[in-house]
Design a protein around this motif. Structure first.
Motif, short mmCIF file in Angstrom:
data_model
loop_
_atom_site.label_atom_id
_atom_site.label_comp_id
_atom_site.label_asym_id
_atom_site.label_seq_id
_atom_site.Cartn_x
_atom_site.Cartn_y
_atom_site.Cartn_z
N GLN A 129 0.84 -1.19 0.00
CA GLN A 129 0.00 0.00 0.00
C GLN A 129 0.88 1.24 0.00
N ASP A 130 0.89 1.92 -1.13
CA ASP A 130 1.61 3.18 -1.25
C ASP A 130 0.59 4.29 -1.43
N PRO A 131 0.94 5.50 -1.04
CA PRO A 131 0.07 6.63 -1.34
C PRO A 131 -0.08 6.77 -2.86
N ASP A 132 -1.17 7.38 -3.31
CA ASP A 132 -1.45 7.54 -4.74
C ASP A 132 -0.38 8.32 -5.47
N PHE A 133 0.41 9.12 -4.76
CA PHE A 133 1.42 9.94 -5.43
C PHE A 133 2.75 9.21 -5.63
N VAL A 134 2.84 7.92 -5.28
CA VAL A 134 4.08 7.16 -5.38
C VAL A 134 4.00 6.12 -6.51
N ARG A 135 5.07 6.02 -7.30
CA ARG A 135 5.23 4.94 -8.29
C ARG A 135 6.59 4.31 -8.01
N ARG A 136 6.58 3.07 -7.55
CA ARG A 136 7.83 2.36 -7.25
C ARG A 136 8.54 1.98 -8.55
N ALA A 137 9.88 2.05 -8.54
CA ALA A 137 10.67 1.72 -9.73
C ALA A 137 10.36 0.31 -10.24
N SER A 138 10.13 -0.60 -9.33
CA SER A 138 9.86 -1.99 -9.73
C SER A 138 8.45 -2.19 -10.29
N ARG A 139 7.61 -1.16 -10.23
CA ARG A 139 6.21 -1.29 -10.64
C ARG A 139 5.87 -0.38 -11.83
N ARG A 140 6.85 0.04 -12.61
CA ARG A 140 6.61 0.93 -13.74
C ARG A 140 6.02 0.15 -14.92
N PRO A 141 4.84 0.52 -15.36
CA PRO A 141 4.30 -0.12 -16.56
C PRO A 141 4.99 0.42 -17.80
N ARG A 142 5.02 -0.40 -18.86
CA ARG A 142 5.64 0.01 -20.13
C ARG A 142 4.64 -0.16 -21.26
N LEU A 143 4.69 0.77 -22.18
CA LEU A 143 3.87 0.73 -23.38
C LEU A 143 4.83 0.60 -24.55
N GLU A 144 4.71 -0.49 -25.31
CA GLU A 144 5.64 -0.79 -26.40
C GLU A 144 5.08 -0.32 -27.72
N PHE A 145 5.91 0.37 -28.50
CA PHE A 145 5.60 0.78 -29.86
C PHE A 145 6.64 0.14 -30.78
N ALA A 146 6.48 0.33 -32.07
CA ALA A 146 7.39 -0.27 -33.03
C ALA A 146 8.82 0.24 -32.84
N GLN A 147 9.02 1.54 -32.65
CA GLN A 147 10.35 2.12 -32.62
C GLN A 147 10.76 2.65 -31.25
N LEU A 148 9.86 2.57 -30.29
CA LEU A 148 10.19 3.06 -28.95
C LEU A 148 9.27 2.44 -27.93
N SER A 149 9.66 2.59 -26.68
CA SER A 149 8.78 2.19 -25.58
C SER A 149 8.72 3.34 -24.59
N LYS A 150 7.60 3.39 -23.86
CA LYS A 150 7.40 4.42 -22.85
C LYS A 150 7.29 3.73 -21.50
N GLU A 151 8.17 4.14 -20.59
CA GLU A 151 8.19 3.61 -19.23
C GLU A 151 7.57 4.67 -18.33
N LEU A 152 6.39 4.41 -17.82
CA LEU A 152 5.65 5.40 -17.06
C LEU A 152 6.25 5.61 -15.67
N LEU A 153 6.57 6.86 -15.37
CA LEU A 153 7.12 7.22 -14.06
C LEU A 153 6.06 7.85 -13.17
N SER A 154 5.07 8.52 -13.78
CA SER A 154 4.02 9.20 -13.01
C SER A 154 3.22 8.18 -12.22
N SER A 155 2.74 8.60 -11.07
CA SER A 155 1.89 7.72 -10.28
C SER A 155 0.53 7.60 -10.95
N GLY A 156 -0.26 6.65 -10.51
CA GLY A 156 -1.59 6.43 -11.10
C GLY A 156 -2.52 7.59 -10.80
#
Length: 170
Positions: free
Chosen positions: A55-82
């Motif tokens: 249980q983390d506050p809504d303003f926290v995104r742990r490094a180990s829990r970063r979602p990634r969105l894959e594209f053909a030429q790049l990927s985006k690693e989300l740092l912002s909290s949910g």
């Protein structure tokens, strides 16, 4: 919403939307942006959220829990909290020779960032800048803009998107 309705609202062909829906293609940043804007959803809603272990506050995104969105030429690693915020930030991993796509991006927001490693060629309006590690930038993304990685290695960029109030563009 039907594929035909989404195609009309986004300007993306029904065929491309069908391929994206069936996970047969990796859409460009431009295509994902057009779909996202037509659906009226935030970029963070496209990332698959990983289940919370602690249980983390809504303003926290742990490094180990970063979602990634894959594209053909790049990927985006989300740092912002949910959640819904006016500020989103991520790390772009741009493949060698990768780019933001064939057509410039353009929508009301402010963007900024810093090259973490590699090089980035950033074009905003008629201006172009070659940026290296440690170089930073800020621009009005209502101007047509694009980027590319000119190297034979992955470029990493801290990418920040700040929502712009609607009245600023009236």
């Amino acid at each position: 919403m039907s594929l035909q309705d989404l195609a009309q609202a986004s300007g993306v062909s029904v065929g491309m939307l069908s391929q994206v829906e069936r996970d047969l293609t990796n859409p460009s940043v431009r295509v994902v942006t057009a779909i996202r804007r037509a659906l009226g959803v935030e970029l963070t809603e496209l990332f698959q959220e990983l289940p919370k272990i602690q249980q983390d506050p809504d303003f926290v995104r742990r490094a180990s829990r970063r979602p990634r969105l894959e594209f053909a030429q790049l990927s985006k690693e989300l740092l912002s909290s949910g959640g819904h915020h006016n500020l989103q930030f991520m790390i772009l991993h741009i493949q060698p020779g990768g780019s933001s796509g064939d057509s410039p991006l353009r929508y009301p927001a402010e963007k900024g960032g810093m090259v973490l490693s590699g090089e980035l060629v950033l074009r905003v309006g008629e201006d172009e800048a070659h940026l290296g590690e440690g170089d930073s930038f800020v621009f009005d993304s209502s101007l047509p803009h694009s980027f590319r990685n000119p190297l034979d290695e992955v470029t990493k960029v801290l990418w920040i998107i700040g929502a712009v109030p609607l009245d600023r563009h009236l």
